[in-house]
Design a protein around this motif. Structure first.
Motif, PDB file in Angstrom:
ATOM      1  N   ALA A   1      37.851  44.298  33.939  1.00 52.88           N
ATOM      2  CA  ALA A   1      38.322  43.166  32.976  1.00 52.88           C
ATOM      3  C   ALA A   1      39.194  42.330  33.794  1.00 52.88           C
ATOM      4  O   ALA A   1      38.995  41.059  33.636  1.00 52.88           O
ATOM      5  N   LEU A   2      40.264  42.784  34.227  1.00 57.37           N
ATOM      6  CA  LEU A   2      41.260  41.945  34.807  1.00 57.37           C
ATOM      7  C   LEU A   2      40.850  41.386  36.150  1.00 57.37           C
ATOM      8  O   LEU A   2      41.325  40.194  36.529  1.00 57.37           O
ATOM      9  N   ARG A   3      40.029  42.091  36.904  1.00 61.11           N
ATOM     10  CA  ARG A   3      39.514  41.595  38.185  1.00 61.11           C
ATOM     11  C   ARG A   3      38.354  40.122  37.693  1.00 61.11           C
ATOM     12  O   ARG A   3      38.605  39.127  38.135  1.00 61.11           O
ATOM     13  N   GLY A   4      37.798  40.393  36.706  1.00 62.67           N
ATOM     14  CA  GLY A   4      37.045  39.319  36.058  1.00 62.67           C
ATOM     15  C   GLY A   4      37.821  37.959  35.795  1.00 62.67           C
ATOM     16  O   GLY A   4      37.441  36.812  35.941  1.00 62.67           O
ATOM     17  N   VAL A   5      39.111  38.275  34.981  1.00 63.32           N
ATOM     18  CA  VAL A   5      40.049  37.221  34.635  1.00 63.32           C
ATOM     19  C   VAL A   5      40.443  36.489  36.013  1.00 63.32           C
ATOM     20  O   VAL A   5      40.472  35.346  35.988  1.00 63.32           O
ATOM     21  N   LEU A   6      40.977  37.241  36.829  1.00 59.91           N
ATOM     22  CA  LEU A   6      41.304  36.586  38.334  1.00 59.91           C
ATOM     23  C   LEU A   6      40.201  35.721  38.841  1.00 59.91           C
ATOM     24  O   LEU A   6      40.325  34.765  39.172  1.00 59.91           O
ATOM     25  N   GLU A   7      38.853  36.370  39.031  1.00 62.22           N
ATOM     26  CA  GLU A   7      37.909  35.818  39.610  1.00 62.22           C
ATOM     27  C   GLU A   7      37.798  34.344  38.907  1.00 62.22           C
ATOM     28  O   GLU A   7      37.454  33.259  39.562  1.00 62.22           O
ATOM     29  N   ASP A   8      37.468  34.476  37.538  1.00 67.16           N
ATOM     30  CA  ASP A   8      37.549  32.987  36.623  1.00 67.16           C
ATOM     31  C   ASP A   8      38.745  32.179  36.825  1.00 67.16           C
ATOM     32  O   ASP A   8      38.161  30.935  36.996  1.00 67.16           O
ATOM     33  N   LEU A   9      39.740  32.556  36.896  1.00 70.69           N
ATOM     34  CA  LEU A   9      40.903  31.543  37.286  1.00 70.69           C
ATOM     35  C   LEU A   9      40.966  31.084  38.654  1.00 70.69           C
ATOM     36  O   LEU A   9      41.377  29.824  38.956  1.00 70.69           O
ATOM     37  N   VAL A  10      40.559  31.916  39.645  1.00 67.46           N
ATOM     38  CA  VAL A  10      40.506  31.518  41.042  1.00 67.46           C
ATOM     39  C   VAL A  10      39.301  30.321  41.070  1.00 67.46           C
ATOM     40  O   VAL A  10      39.288  29.283  41.895  1.00 67.46           O
ATOM     41  N   ARG A  11      38.245  30.521  40.526  1.00 68.15           N
ATOM     42  CA  ARG A  11      36.976  29.563  40.188  1.00 68.15           C
ATOM     43  C   ARG A  11      37.431  28.406  39.847  1.00 68.15           C
ATOM     44  O   ARG A  11      37.088  27.484  40.276  1.00 68.15           O
ATOM     45  N   LYS A  12      38.263  28.387  38.865  1.00 64.56           N
ATOM     46  CA  LYS A  12      38.764  27.150  37.933  1.00 64.56           C
ATOM     47  C   LYS A  12      39.807  26.516  38.870  1.00 64.56           C
ATOM     48  O   LYS A  12      40.378  25.535  38.543  1.00 64.56           O
ATOM     49  N   GLU A  13      40.204  27.275  39.977  1.00 68.48           N
ATOM     50  CA  GLU A  13      41.564  26.543  40.726  1.00 68.48           C
ATOM     51  C   GLU A  13      42.776  26.514  40.165  1.00 68.48           C
ATOM     52  O   GLU A  13      43.560  25.556  40.273  1.00 68.48           O
ATOM     53  N   LYS A  14      42.866  27.520  39.290  1.00 69.16           N
ATOM     54  CA  LYS A  14      44.229  27.683  38.542  1.00 69.16           C
ATOM     55  C   LYS A  14      45.200  28.516  39.206  1.00 69.16           C
ATOM     56  O   LYS A  14      46.469  28.564  38.747  1.00 69.16           O
TER      57      LYS A  14
END
Length: 326
Positions: A23-36
């Motif tokens: 779950a937490l890896r998914g959050v990180l990947e999403d935030l990286v993809r959004k360039e945050k």
């Protein structure tokens, strides 16, 4: 972009660790993809002397996702507050911003993005605050409310319905690292840092798997530690109670003298015994309360290390043996 570290203290969390990692890896990947956040952001699991397979699973997750999952193994079980502190201090030099969260996934990870947005807006500390306590039992809900109200009466600054789900900037963690006390109560220490703060609100979920590591006994111990670490009002209350009893005793003396001179003296065995027991109990309570504070002073002046790090798994150096103490 800032590098984010999500710090997760773990104690006997083998049933939920893989779920938390995913779950937490998914959050990180999403935030990286959004360039945050930066692409090399990571999750840092802190094994607090677990007796199950928690550390084995952390090692396996690190082997599978070396750039996303890091680990810290403490040499023994030191408790949630120390384990969380170990994670924050370890992540301090490896990241620009940290978020602490428990492994049980009860805190809503979907608000992490909102935390990051508020950090970019200038907040150094962002508290995760529960909207309500409908999922709690009646006892837990009422006891929690009583706890926060009692802390307020004792003069301890806390954020209502906030536990240890929070974002901290690097400079906030650096300031926190200067607090060297052994009697830790992080919910009361964070407001002392003094930087700009904000809150995000969420609904707390049911535990994903496993059992709670905070039974009633530990909750009561945490509450007392929070009060006694930040307030001397209990001692002041004992002083006030003593003065009140002295005042009542003077009134009783006047009544006794009046009864004696008017010839209405009645044998008062029951009242005498009750008074002895009451005053004896009050004295023991006062001695015990003062003793608790003296005990805390005793622990602090010894200045022993708060924890000992045995191993660290990092995304660049792999596994390293550590004897670092903090």
């Amino acid at each position: 972009m800032e590098k984010l570290a999500i710090v997760v203290p773990c104690y006997n969390e083998e049933e939920v660790l893989k779920l938390a990692s995913e779950a937490l890896r998914g959050v990180l990947e999403d935030l990286v993809r959004k360039e945050k956040i930066a692409a090399d952001s990571f999750v840092l699991f802190v094994d607090d002397g677990s007796r199950d397979r928690t550390w084995e699973l952390i090692e396996a997750e690190h082997a599978a996702y070396p750039s996303r999952v890091n680990g810290v193994k403490l040499a023994g079980n030191v408790g949630h507050q120390f384990a969380l502190t170990a994670g924050l201090i370890t992540a301090m030099d490896r990241s620009d911003v940290t978020i602490s969260i428990d492994a049980d996934l009860q805190d809503d990870i979907s608000v992490i993005e909102e935390m990051i947005d508020k950090f970019h807006g200038g907040s150094d500390i962002v508290y995760g605050v529960r909207k309500e306590r409908k999922t709690d039992t009646f006892f837990k809900r009422t006891s929690a409310q009583a706890f926060y109200k009692l802390m307020g009466l004792m003069g301890v600054k806390t954020v209502y319905n906030h536990a240890d789900f929070r974002l901290m900037s690097k400079r906030a963690v650096q300031e926190f690292s200067k607090y060297k006390e052994t009697n830790l109560f992080l919910r009361g220490m964070m407001p002392l840092i003094g930087y700009q703060t904000d809150c995000v609100y969420y609904d707390r979920k049911e535990r994903a798997a496993g059992e709670s590591k905070y039974p009633l006994k530990k909750m009561l111990a945490l509450a007392f530690n929070g009060i006694s670490s930040f307030s001397v009002k209990p001692i002041s209350m004992i002083l006030g109670m003593g003065m009140f009893i002295i005042f009542i005793s003077l009134l009783a003396l006047v009544y006794a003298l009046f009864s004696y001179f008017t010839g209405h003296v009645v044998a008062g065995w029951t009242s005498l015994i009750l008074s002895i027991w009451f005053l004896g109990g009050l004295q023991l309570l006062a001695i015990g309360m003062v003793g608790q504070y003296i005990g805390k002073i005793y622990i602090e002046v010894k200045n022993r290390p708060r924890y000992n790090i045995e191993k660290i798994l990092t995304q660049t150096h792999g596994e390293t043996q550590e004897n670092r103490k903090e």
